[in-house]
Design a protein around this motif. Structure first.
Motif, PDB file in Angstrom:
ATOM      1  N   UNK A 246      32.621   1.944  -2.074  1.00  0.00           N
ATOM      2  CA  UNK A 246      31.684   2.482  -1.087  1.00  0.00           C
ATOM      3  C   UNK A 246      30.423   3.016  -1.752  1.00  0.00           C
ATOM      4  N   UNK A 247      30.566   3.648  -2.907  1.00  0.00           N
ATOM      5  CA  UNK A 247      29.399   4.135  -3.641  1.00  0.00           C
ATOM      6  C   UNK A 247      28.501   2.996  -4.094  1.00  0.00           C
ATOM      7  N   UNK A 248      29.108   1.886  -4.508  1.00  0.00           N
ATOM      8  CA  UNK A 248      28.327   0.718  -4.916  1.00  0.00           C
ATOM      9  C   UNK A 248      27.593   0.135  -3.709  1.00  0.00           C
ATOM     10  N   UNK A 249      28.282   0.031  -2.579  1.00  0.00           N
ATOM     11  CA  UNK A 249      27.634  -0.458  -1.355  1.00  0.00           C
ATOM     12  C   UNK A 249      26.439   0.408  -0.983  1.00  0.00           C
ATOM     13  N   UNK A 250      26.587   1.721  -1.062  1.00  0.00           N
ATOM     14  CA  UNK A 250      25.483   2.625  -0.731  1.00  0.00           C
ATOM     15  C   UNK A 250      24.317   2.455  -1.709  1.00  0.00           C
ATOM     16  N   UNK A 274      33.537 -10.336  -4.154  1.00  0.00           N
ATOM     17  CA  UNK A 274      32.492 -11.335  -4.424  1.00  0.00           C
ATOM     18  C   UNK A 274      31.276 -11.183  -3.526  1.00  0.00           C
ATOM     19  N   UNK A 275      31.478 -10.741  -2.271  1.00  0.00           N
ATOM     20  CA  UNK A 275      30.348 -10.571  -1.359  1.00  0.00           C
ATOM     21  C   UNK A 275      29.413  -9.468  -1.842  1.00  0.00           C
ATOM     22  N   UNK A 276      29.985  -8.384  -2.350  1.00  0.00           N
ATOM     23  CA  UNK A 276      29.165  -7.281  -2.841  1.00  0.00           C
ATOM     24  C   UNK A 276      28.483  -7.657  -4.152  1.00  0.00           C
TER      25      UNK A 276
END
Length: 415
Positions: A246-250, A274-276
């Motif tokens: 979640x931190x990487x997504x943010x 893989x999507x992220x």
């Protein structure tokens, strides 16, 4: 780099003068070696002659005769390459079993003296530039400015000051707590006013701070976006510590410049996204992966159990076209002394990176990630004469990076 940073660097960088054959050039240095890696590759340059003037590379020749009057240094059969760049260190941590406790026991002046020792350790290993991503009381900024006046005493430091974190968040004891959008904006402004080179933000918890967890979010996308907007307004990049998914997504949503660690940790393992990873590649965000452990130390069980997952994601990022550079996180414990970076480059090769890609990850690619790519990380005219010579061919055997035979900092030989 901010304008103030460029002005500081001009204090000890002269304007290189291109040598002219047959003209006596007093004060020029001519370095011979058996081969050279220019920071890009893909092959070594045979029998190069590197001419250095006023701290910068003036010319790189394929052999030839040095200009009259030049001081000649013959390194024999050694391989010459750009000085290494560690994209993530902590000079304030001493690499002991209790680095946090050691900080709490020392005054700022005592810490600064210990940081000088850590800087010398980096330089002796051929690490000529470090990005310090978290100190106390802006001590790395103070040391950076000392080394501008005396570059042979340590690597060039790109300093973040105290990392921006939540109250009681990861590394709160370094004094960088800030809460909410307005608090984060104010914290970034304060660091810009102190003349930092980069803004460090803790988007998730971390392993060395009791009460925080690496996979859990500390700042949401609004706070991270505020940090990025404010930092970019001041001409500064943002490096975000993010272990959890979640931190990487943010961090990706906020448009940060580098993601530190990027380990995809979950509560009980490591995720595969893989999507992220594709989103990181599309956004052009650099991942500063954390690698490098000296032999004889096993990772903590919580990390050891996740290591295969970590490395698999590094390979996925490489395959997806993400720019991956190497940050050692030096100083955080006994496995991470301040000269550990060459072991990180070797781990990239173990991950399946070609040796030339691993070398770029600690030279030219790292320089661009750290915003100094126009003058660091390559053997080319106009670049800083921060140089490393090793015994062996690092394109054939990456462990040659540990066989140091000479180090130059701003044109001065320091080893």
């Amino acid at each position: 780099m901010a304008a103030a940073g460029r002005a500081r660097l001009a204090d000890y960088h002269g304007v290189g003068r291109k040598p002219v054959d047959g003209v006596v050039v007093v004060g020029m240095l001519a370095i011979r070696s058996g081969a050279a890696f220019d920071g890009v590759g893909p092959a070594l340059v045979e029998r190069p002659l590197v001419l250095v003037d006023e701290g910068r590379i003036a010319e790189v020749r394929a052999g030839g005769v040095p200009p009259p009057g030049a001081e000649v240094i013959d390194l024999g059969g050694a391989t010459l390459l750009p000085g290494l760049i560690d994209a993530h260190v902590h000079l304030v941590f001493d690499g002991s079993a209790d680095p946090v406790g050691a900080i709490e026991r020392l005054s700022d002046e005592e810490l600064l003296d210990r940081m000088r020792t850590a800087a010398r350790t980096c330089l002796a290993a051929g690490i000529t530039t470090v990005r310090d991503l978290g100190d106390r009381a802006y001590l790395a900024v103070r040391l950076r400015d000392e080394l501008v006046a005396e570059p042979a005493a340590g690597p060039e430091i790109l300093a973040a000051g105290p990392p921006v974190t939540t109250s009681q968040g990861h590394c709160w004891f370094l004094g960088g707590a800030a809460d909410g959008v307005d608090g984060v904006r104010a914290a970034v402004r304060a660091r810009a006013e102190r003349g930092v080179d980069v803004i460090k933000v803790m988007a998730t918890g971390g392993e060395m701070t009791p009460g925080t967890r690496s996979h859990e979010v500390q700042y949401g996308p609004d706070e991270l976006r505020a940090a990025v907007e404010e930092a970019h307004r001041h001409g500064l990049p943002v490096a975000v510590h993010a272990h959890g998914v979640a931190g990487i997504e943010n961090a990706v949503a906020a448009g940060v410049d580098t993601i530190e660690h990027c380990s995809f940790m979950t509560v009980d393992g490591v995720d595969s996204r893989p999507d992220l990873i594709a989103a990181i590649a599309r956004a052009g965000i650099v991942v500063s992966t954390t690698l490098g452990v000296v032999p004889g130390f096993a990772p903590p069980p919580r990390i050891s159990a996740r290591l295969d997952g970590f490395l698999a994601n590094v390979r996925q990022m490489r395959d997806a076209g993400v720019t991956v550079v190497c940050g050692s996180d030096a100083g955080i414990g006994p496995p991470k002394p301040h000269d550990v970076l060459p072991y990180g480059a070797a781990m990239l090769v173990e991950c399946g990176f070609p040796p030339v890609a691993a070398l770029r990850a600690v030279t030219s690619s790292a320089a661009w990630a750290c915003r100094v790519g126009e003058r660091k990380g390559r053997l080319a005219p106009g670049f800083d004469a921060d140089l490393l010579a090793v015994d062996g061919d690092p394109l054939a055997d990456i462990t040659a990076l540990r066989a140091v035979t000479a180090v130059f900092r701003a044109g001065s030989r320091v080893r």
